[in-house]
Motif scaffolding. Structure first.
Motif, short mmCIF file in Angstrom:
data_model
loop_
_atom_site.label_atom_id
_atom_site.label_comp_id
_atom_site.label_asym_id
_atom_site.label_seq_id
_atom_site.Cartn_x
_atom_site.Cartn_y
_atom_site.Cartn_z
N GLY A 37 32.48 69.47 22.60
CA GLY A 37 31.27 70.28 22.76
C GLY A 37 31.09 71.24 21.60
O GLY A 37 31.85 71.22 20.63
N PRO A 38 30.08 72.10 21.70
CA PRO A 38 29.75 73.02 20.60
C PRO A 38 30.93 73.91 20.19
O PRO A 38 31.14 74.14 19.00
CB PRO A 38 28.62 73.87 21.18
CG PRO A 38 28.04 73.06 22.28
CD PRO A 38 29.14 72.20 22.82
N ARG A 39 31.72 74.39 21.16
CA ARG A 39 32.84 75.29 20.79
C ARG A 39 33.88 74.54 19.97
O ARG A 39 34.45 75.09 19.03
CB ARG A 39 33.50 75.84 22.06
CG ARG A 39 32.65 76.87 22.77
CD ARG A 39 33.40 77.45 23.93
NE ARG A 39 34.31 78.51 23.50
CZ ARG A 39 34.95 79.32 24.35
NH1 ARG A 39 34.80 79.16 25.65
NH2 ARG A 39 35.74 80.27 23.91
N THR A 40 34.15 73.29 20.37
CA THR A 40 35.14 72.50 19.63
C THR A 40 34.64 72.22 18.21
O THR A 40 35.38 72.37 17.24
CB THR A 40 35.42 71.19 20.37
OG1 THR A 40 35.81 71.50 21.72
CG2 THR A 40 36.53 70.39 19.70
N ARG A 41 33.38 71.83 18.11
CA ARG A 41 32.81 71.55 16.78
C ARG A 41 32.86 72.79 15.89
O ARG A 41 33.14 72.72 14.70
CB ARG A 41 31.35 71.11 16.92
CG ARG A 41 31.18 69.91 17.80
CD ARG A 41 31.05 68.67 16.97
NE ARG A 41 30.93 67.52 17.87
CZ ARG A 41 30.70 66.30 17.48
NH1 ARG A 41 30.58 66.02 16.20
NH2 ARG A 41 30.62 65.33 18.35
N ARG A 42 32.55 73.93 16.52
CA ARG A 42 32.56 75.18 15.77
C ARG A 42 33.97 75.46 15.24
O ARG A 42 34.16 75.86 14.10
CB ARG A 42 32.09 76.32 16.66
CG ARG A 42 31.15 77.25 15.96
CD ARG A 42 30.39 78.25 16.82
NE ARG A 42 30.87 78.54 18.13
CZ ARG A 42 30.18 78.28 19.24
NH1 ARG A 42 29.00 77.68 19.17
NH2 ARG A 42 30.66 78.59 20.43
N ALA A 43 34.95 75.21 16.08
CA ALA A 43 36.35 75.44 15.68
C ALA A 43 36.74 74.50 14.54
O ALA A 43 37.44 74.89 13.61
CB ALA A 43 37.28 75.24 16.88
N VAL A 44 36.27 73.26 14.61
CA VAL A 44 36.56 72.30 13.54
C VAL A 44 35.92 72.78 12.24
O VAL A 44 36.55 72.76 11.17
CB VAL A 44 36.06 70.89 13.91
CG1 VAL A 44 36.15 69.96 12.71
CG2 VAL A 44 36.86 70.33 15.08
N ARG A 45 34.67 73.24 12.34
CA ARG A 45 34.00 73.73 11.14
C ARG A 45 34.73 74.94 10.55
O ARG A 45 34.86 75.07 9.33
CB ARG A 45 32.54 74.10 11.45
CG ARG A 45 31.65 72.87 11.63
CD ARG A 45 30.17 73.22 11.53
NE ARG A 45 29.74 74.07 12.63
CZ ARG A 45 29.26 73.61 13.81
NH1 ARG A 45 29.16 72.30 14.01
NH2 ARG A 45 28.90 74.44 14.75
#
Ligand SMILES: [Zn+2]
Length: 282
Positions: A37-45
């Motif tokens: 989800g968005p939180r995971t993607r944000r963490a990856v970025r």
């Protein structure tokens, strides 16, 4: 079209392992739910920015390498036992938890709790009970009723190949494009052209994806393969639906981050995009 959950609602043990690694690096504060989800993607970025990698929010091979020992080894690449640590152990713990066998924490470390959870699942599945997670245990944990039909298809045991999703030349291939990675193949065809499934499988998700893919269908195949069909104008399948090769899964469009009607086609193995071209038939 029937309503479908968003594409990012897809659950994967690799995503869970990614979340464990990101959490250990204090980049991610969300739950270990296996949903990118968005939180995971944000963490990856965040990780990608920190390590000066291309910032796309997708945990490809370079990003996984940046996770160090928490980003490896791949699930299934070794028999896991007490004392082991890493990506595969986190993914195993997530699978065990999903099957209701425990353990209490998903932290990427194979301790007594994980061994007990493995034994619980082995007992329930009628396997030898040794608390060690080898290929048979992993297969049992990964398989569900609907997956079994894929594994027992006539093609099982042969190298995976994909039918072309449609007839057209390919304009953009896999690799770097304008300084950014391009994770698939582009087929430029008019809006409305039917898109065929690349092979026998089960629809993992079908719906709008907010990360640039637009209307996206993901089909799960055997041996950890997935095929992705992006920017569709319409979707013709539902999550959980079995498909065979050539069945229309949707129609070409230009939804999401797209500059004109085309099909963006990806093949992923255990979550990592790979070049589909050598796998295409014909
Ligand atoms: Zn593309």
């Amino acid at each position: 079209m029937a309503p479908a959950p968003p594409a990012h609602a897809r659950v994967s043990s690799d995503t869970a392992a990614l979340q464990v690694a990101l959490r250990a690096l204090h980049l991610y504060g969300g739950g270990i739910d296996g949903v990118a989800g968005p939180r995971t993607r944000r963490a990856v970025r965040r990780l990608q920015r920190r390590r000066h990698l291309p910032v796309d929010g997708i945990a490809g091979p370079r990003t996984r390498r940046a996770l160090g020992r928490r980003g490896r080894p791949r699930l299934g690449s070794r028999t896991m036992r007490s004392g082991h640590r890493g990506w595969d152990v986190a993914a195993l713990q997530f699978l065990l938890r999903r099957r209701g066998c425990g353990p209490r924490s998903i932290d990427g470390g194979f301790g007594p709790g994980t061994a007990a959870a493995v034994r619980t699942c082995q007992r329930r599945r009628g396997l030898g009970v040794d608390g060690v997670a080898g290929p048979a245990t992993l297969r049992a944990l990964r398989s569900r009723g609907r997956r079994r039909s894929v594994a027992s298809s006539p093609a099982a045991g042969t190298p995976v190949r994909f039918l072309r999703p449609l007839r057209s030349p390919i304009t953009d291939g896999f690799g770097m494009r304008g300084g950014r990675p391009h994770h698939g193949l582009d087929f430029p065809v008019p809006t409305g052209t039917p898109v065929g499934a690349g092979g026998v499988g089960v629809v993992r998700s079908a719906g709008y994806n907010a990360f640039g893919y637009g209307n996206l269908v993901i089909v799960g195949h055997r041996l950890g393969f997935e095929s992705w069909y992006a920017h569709l104008s319409s979707v013709a399948v539902l999550p959980g639906q079995p498909v065979s090769g050539g069945v229309t899964i949707g129609r070409v469009g230009s939804t999401g981050r797209s500059t004109g009607p085309h099909l963006h086609f990806e093949v992923r193995r255990h979550g990592t995009p790979i070049d589909p071209l050598p796998l295409l038939l014909g």
